[in-house]
Design a protein around this motif. Structure first.
Motif, PDB file in Angstrom:
ATOM      1  N   ARG A 107       6.391 -25.840 -23.691  1.00  0.00           N
ATOM      2  CA  ARG A 107       6.738 -24.550 -23.106  1.00  0.00           C
ATOM      3  C   ARG A 107       5.488 -23.895 -22.545  1.00  0.00           C
ATOM      4  NH1 ARG A 107       9.741 -19.350 -25.838  1.00  0.00           N
ATOM      5  NH2 ARG A 107       8.160 -18.049 -24.939  1.00  0.00           N
ATOM      6  N   LEU A 108       5.601 -23.396 -21.338  1.00  0.00           N
ATOM      7  CA  LEU A 108       4.512 -22.648 -20.714  1.00  0.00           C
ATOM      8  C   LEU A 108       4.770 -21.166 -20.903  1.00  0.00           C
ATOM      9  CD1 LEU A 108       4.089 -24.617 -17.374  1.00  0.00           C
ATOM     10  CD2 LEU A 108       2.778 -24.854 -19.482  1.00  0.00           C
ATOM     11  N   ILE A 109       3.713 -20.446 -21.268  1.00  0.00           N
ATOM     12  CA  ILE A 109       3.850 -19.011 -21.465  1.00  0.00           C
ATOM     13  C   ILE A 109       2.872 -18.272 -20.562  1.00  0.00           C
ATOM     14  CG2 ILE A 109       4.784 -19.169 -23.796  1.00  0.00           C
ATOM     15  CD1 ILE A 109       1.987 -18.608 -24.884  1.00  0.00           C
ATOM     16  N   ARG A 110       3.276 -17.109 -20.105  1.00  0.00           N
ATOM     17  CA  ARG A 110       2.457 -16.302 -19.203  1.00  0.00           C
ATOM     18  C   ARG A 110       1.518 -15.409 -20.001  1.00  0.00           C
ATOM     19  NH1 ARG A 110       4.464 -16.149 -13.956  1.00  0.00           N
ATOM     20  NH2 ARG A 110       2.407 -15.274 -13.582  1.00  0.00           N
ATOM     21  N   ILE A 111       0.604 -14.755 -19.310  1.00  0.00           N
ATOM     22  CA  ILE A 111      -0.454 -13.980 -19.937  1.00  0.00           C
ATOM     23  C   ILE A 111       0.082 -12.914 -20.899  1.00  0.00           C
ATOM     24  CG2 ILE A 111      -0.678 -12.393 -17.974  1.00  0.00           C
ATOM     25  CD1 ILE A 111      -3.549 -13.620 -20.267  1.00  0.00           C
ATOM     26  N   PHE A 161     -11.199 -20.815 -25.382  1.00  0.00           N
ATOM     27  CA  PHE A 161      -9.762 -20.587 -25.495  1.00  0.00           C
ATOM     28  C   PHE A 161      -9.083 -21.660 -24.659  1.00  0.00           C
ATOM     29  CE2 PHE A 161      -5.719 -18.361 -24.720  1.00  0.00           C
ATOM     30  CZ  PHE A 161      -5.473 -17.842 -25.985  1.00  0.00           C
ATOM     31  N   PRO A 162      -7.851 -22.057 -25.012  1.00  0.00           N
ATOM     32  CA  PRO A 162      -7.158 -23.067 -24.200  1.00  0.00           C
ATOM     33  C   PRO A 162      -7.148 -22.692 -22.709  1.00  0.00           C
ATOM     34  CG  PRO A 162      -5.902 -22.581 -26.171  1.00  0.00           C
ATOM     35  CD  PRO A 162      -7.024 -21.587 -26.122  1.00  0.00           C
ATOM     36  N   GLN A 163      -7.348 -23.676 -21.879  1.00  0.00           N
ATOM     37  CA  GLN A 163      -7.374 -23.453 -20.442  1.00  0.00           C
ATOM     38  C   GLN A 163      -5.967 -23.248 -19.897  1.00  0.00           C
ATOM     39  OE1 GLN A 163     -10.474 -23.214 -18.658  1.00  0.00           O
ATOM     40  NE2 GLN A 163     -10.862 -22.934 -20.841  1.00  0.00           N
ATOM     41  N   ASN A 164      -5.863 -22.388 -18.898  1.00  0.00           N
ATOM     42  CA  ASN A 164      -4.563 -22.142 -18.289  1.00  0.00           C
ATOM     43  C   ASN A 164      -4.248 -23.223 -17.257  1.00  0.00           C
ATOM     44  OD1 ASN A 164      -5.958 -21.345 -15.924  1.00  0.00           O
ATOM     45  ND2 ASN A 164      -6.024 -19.238 -16.610  1.00  0.00           N
ATOM     46  N   ILE A 165      -3.026 -23.219 -16.820  1.00  0.00           N
ATOM     47  CA  ILE A 165      -2.517 -24.198 -15.854  1.00  0.00           C
ATOM     48  C   ILE A 165      -2.040 -23.442 -14.630  1.00  0.00           C
ATOM     49  CG2 ILE A 165      -0.663 -25.864 -15.417  1.00  0.00           C
ATOM     50  CD1 ILE A 165      -0.623 -26.332 -18.469  1.00  0.00           C
ATOM     51  N   HIS A 222       0.398 -25.361  -6.877  1.00  0.00           N
ATOM     52  CA  HIS A 222      -0.831 -25.711  -6.169  1.00  0.00           C
ATOM     53  C   HIS A 222      -1.105 -24.694  -5.060  1.00  0.00           C
ATOM     54  CE1 HIS A 222      -4.037 -28.196  -4.644  1.00  0.00           C
ATOM     55  NE2 HIS A 222      -3.506 -28.118  -3.439  1.00  0.00           N
ATOM     56  N   GLY A 223      -2.271 -24.106  -5.088  1.00  0.00           N
ATOM     57  CA  GLY A 223      -2.640 -23.113  -4.087  1.00  0.00           C
ATOM     58  C   GLY A 223      -2.188 -21.704  -4.418  1.00  0.00           C
ATOM     59  N   GLY A 224      -1.386 -21.576  -5.468  1.00  0.00           N
ATOM     60  CA  GLY A 224      -0.887 -20.250  -5.849  1.00  0.00           C
ATOM     61  C   GLY A 224      -1.813 -19.581  -6.853  1.00  0.00           C
ATOM     62  N   SER A 225      -1.486 -18.359  -7.214  1.00  0.00           N
ATOM     63  CA  SER A 225      -2.328 -17.622  -8.153  1.00  0.00           C
ATOM     64  C   SER A 225      -1.698 -17.489  -9.540  1.00  0.00           C
ATOM     65  CB  SER A 225      -2.632 -16.228  -7.595  1.00  0.00           C
ATOM     66  OG  SER A 225      -1.431 -15.519  -7.398  1.00  0.00           O
ATOM     67  N   SER A 226      -0.457 -17.926  -9.702  1.00  0.00           N
ATOM     68  CA  SER A 226       0.213 -17.803 -10.992  1.00  0.00           C
ATOM     69  C   SER A 226      -0.267 -18.886 -11.949  1.00  0.00           C
ATOM     70  CB  SER A 226       1.728 -17.931 -10.830  1.00  0.00           C
ATOM     71  OG  SER A 226       2.223 -16.859 -10.071  1.00  0.00           O
ATOM     72  N   VAL A 227      -0.591 -18.460 -13.170  1.00  0.00           N
ATOM     73  CA  VAL A 227      -1.030 -19.400 -14.191  1.00  0.00           C
ATOM     74  C   VAL A 227      -0.234 -19.181 -15.472  1.00  0.00           C
ATOM     75  CG1 VAL A 227      -3.374 -19.604 -13.262  1.00  0.00           C
ATOM     76  CG2 VAL A 227      -2.891 -17.882 -15.021  1.00  0.00           C
ATOM     77  N   ALA A 228      -0.280 -20.171 -16.347  1.00  0.00           N
ATOM     78  CA  ALA A 228       0.371 -20.087 -17.647  1.00  0.00           C
ATOM     79  C   ALA A 228      -0.429 -20.932 -18.629  1.00  0.00           C
ATOM     80  CB  ALA A 228       1.811 -20.585 -17.560  1.00  0.00           C
ATOM     81  N   TRP A 229      -0.094 -20.790 -19.903  1.00  0.00           N
ATOM     82  CA  TRP A 229      -0.736 -21.561 -20.956  1.00  0.00           C
ATOM     83  C   TRP A 229       0.309 -22.394 -21.661  1.00  0.00           C
ATOM     84  CZ3 TRP A 229      -2.499 -17.120 -19.102  1.00  0.00           C
ATOM     85  CH2 TRP A 229      -3.866 -16.935 -18.974  1.00  0.00           C
TER      86      TRP A 229
END
Length: 89
Positions: free
Chosen positions: A23-27, A50-54, A58-65
């Motif tokens: 499961r990916l979770i947002r900030i 801290f664990p690196q985000n994903i 590609h090319g977007g600004s949205s990340v998750a952990w």
């Protein structure tokens, strides 16, 4: 409750289905889980503490952990605290 076999029912939150899913979770969820501010989480990531985000796209600004990585980090902090407590005597 006497049944020790885990459920395969996706509607059961503690089922094998959920435990096997990545499961990916947002900030905001990371903030809730850790109690650490957004800016400090990003600083810890930058410093490899801290664990690196994903990047989600590609090319977007949205990340998750990865949720399990964040939970493991929390567990490691607890273990570090407990082992430090033992060594201080």
């Amino acid at each position: 409750k006497g049944n020790s076999k885990a459920s395969d029912d996706p509607d059961e939150p503690d089922s094998e289905y959920h435990r096997s899913q990545t499961r990916l979770i947002r900030i905001n969820d990371v903030v809730k889980l850790t109690g650490i501010s957004k800016s400090y989480i990003y600083q810890l990531c930058k410093n490899q503490q801290f664990p690196q985000n994903i990047q989600l796209v590609h090319g977007g600004s949205s990340v998750a952990w990865v949720e399990e990585e964040v939970l493991q980090w929390i567990k490691s902090r607890i273990e570090a605290r407990d082992s430090e407590g033992v060594s201080r005597g």
